[in-house]
Design a protein around this motif. Sequence first.
Motif, PDB file in Angstrom:
ATOM      1  N   ARG A 145       0.593  -1.072   0.389  1.00 45.53           N
ATOM      2  CA  ARG A 145      -0.287  -0.133  -0.187  1.00 45.53           C
ATOM      3  C   ARG A 145       0.494   0.596  -0.014  1.00 45.53           C
ATOM      4  O   ARG A 145       0.650   2.388  -1.263  1.00 45.53           O
ATOM      5  CB  ARG A 145      -1.059  -0.139   1.648  1.00 45.53           C
ATOM      6  N   ALA A 146       1.947   1.139   1.055  1.00 46.37           N
ATOM      7  CA  ALA A 146       2.874   2.621   0.954  1.00 46.37           C
ATOM      8  C   ALA A 146       3.558   2.287  -0.667  1.00 46.37           C
ATOM      9  O   ALA A 146       3.688   4.092  -0.859  1.00 46.37           O
ATOM     10  CB  ALA A 146       3.566   2.218   1.855  1.00 46.37           C
ATOM     11  N   GLU A 147       4.130   1.249  -1.151  1.00 42.81           N
ATOM     12  CA  GLU A 147       4.968   1.831  -2.273  1.00 42.81           C
ATOM     13  C   GLU A 147       3.708   2.352  -3.329  1.00 42.81           C
ATOM     14  O   GLU A 147       4.675   3.500  -4.490  1.00 42.81           O
ATOM     15  CB  GLU A 147       4.943   0.560  -2.299  1.00 42.81           C
ATOM     16  N   ALA A 148       2.998   1.517  -3.206  1.00 42.73           N
ATOM     17  CA  ALA A 148       1.715   2.455  -4.311  1.00 42.73           C
ATOM     18  C   ALA A 148       0.888   3.452  -4.361  1.00 42.73           C
ATOM     19  O   ALA A 148       1.451   4.291  -5.343  1.00 42.73           O
ATOM     20  CB  ALA A 148       0.797   1.335  -4.354  1.00 42.73           C
ATOM     21  N   ALA A 149       1.032   4.401  -2.384  1.00 42.67           N
ATOM     22  CA  ALA A 149       0.923   5.723  -2.380  1.00 42.67           C
ATOM     23  C   ALA A 149       2.064   6.605  -3.224  1.00 42.67           C
ATOM     24  O   ALA A 149       1.698   7.477  -3.830  1.00 42.67           O
ATOM     25  CB  ALA A 149       0.494   5.659  -1.616  1.00 42.67           C
ATOM     26  N   LYS A 150       3.215   6.023  -3.178  1.00 45.88           N
ATOM     27  CA  LYS A 150       4.493   6.797  -3.110  1.00 45.88           C
ATOM     28  C   LYS A 150       4.641   6.386  -4.422  1.00 45.88           C
ATOM     29  O   LYS A 150       5.120   7.591  -5.281  1.00 45.88           O
ATOM     30  CB  LYS A 150       5.502   5.711  -3.016  1.00 45.88           C
ATOM     31  N   LEU A 151       4.036   5.519  -5.760  1.00 47.17           N
ATOM     32  CA  LEU A 151       4.347   5.731  -6.677  1.00 47.17           C
ATOM     33  C   LEU A 151       2.952   6.266  -7.288  1.00 47.17           C
ATOM     34  O   LEU A 151       3.199   6.031  -8.973  1.00 47.17           O
ATOM     35  CB  LEU A 151       4.466   4.359  -7.218  1.00 47.17           C
TER      36      LEU A 151
END
Length: 350
Positions: A76-82
């Motif tokens: 979830r965090a990586e998707a938000a970052k990208l």
Amino acid sequence: MKRCIRVAMALTMVLAAAGAAGCTKERTGGDTAPAASASASISSGGETKPTGRAKVGLVTKTDSNPFFVTLREAARAEAAKLGADFVALAGKFDGDNDGQVTAIENLVQQGVTTILITPNSSTGVLGAIKKARDKQVLVIALDTETDPPSAVDATFATDNTAAGRHQGAYVKAAVGAKQPEVIMLDGTPGSSVDTQRHTGFLQGIGMADGDAHIRGRQSVNGDQNKAQQSMENLLQRSPKINAVYTLNEPTARGANVALKAKGLAASVVVGSIDGGCQGVQDVKDGKYAVTVMQFPKKMAELGVDAAVEFAKSGKKPSGFQDTGSMVITDKPMQGVESKDTAWGLENCWK
């Protein structure tokens, strides 16, 4: 009169033509291709054309196991970052194959461009995965391989056979000159993780299935309560053991409770695999001797990164990518590379 009729007919034809033109325009508008944010690829003549924004769906075995919670939140965090959209679904329990099939179907209906999945069964979700891939959805397995591995586009996971082998080698060394007398608490039948870790452990400890020194074996689906109950039952039949294999850390915690109740915790070497922060603390506290750390955050980030790249360029990952493992113990054994729990607590599930 005839002239009036001709004028009326001509007017009717003009109005009908105008109405038809209006309907054609409205219908064309309704069939306009989806915006770039709705899909990462459009299939045209078998060719995948990237359209920009990723929508990533994650399907885990459960939504409560700490390993999968870590994996989900990292994704979830990586998707938000990208800048990618993200949806997470899960089976109701470890082994809930039907729930995962339903989750895959739901994600396809929602228009995801990539599905990341930790399969409960390495074969049970193949039909749903094929339907998703036929619709140009990129499918990546995390943590658990499918059977065959080619059923998905790629796999990002621990080499589970190697992780099991590390556990087995440590347990054998810790037992010392004694003959290992082993109870094995396995996972979910049909899961590649269960098969690979079980096989690796036997390789590491120097046994084969059917060996007389395997004093008991039970599948507990990675559940702590089931592990405790099974361990209690197995100890009634085979109390003279000195080693326990466990699929994961919840299983090891259940085994420890049963061993403590029998006064055997100090004399039995229990090994495990996961490397969660709670598991590392368990090792530090002496609840079991060793755990083999995995890196679910790395699995999740690699999966989301691949999904975003697929959305941008249409490029797909392929094959198996090992995300690594490390033996964690405060009682190192010669010939077994390891790190202590201080290192483990700094690096657990990164």
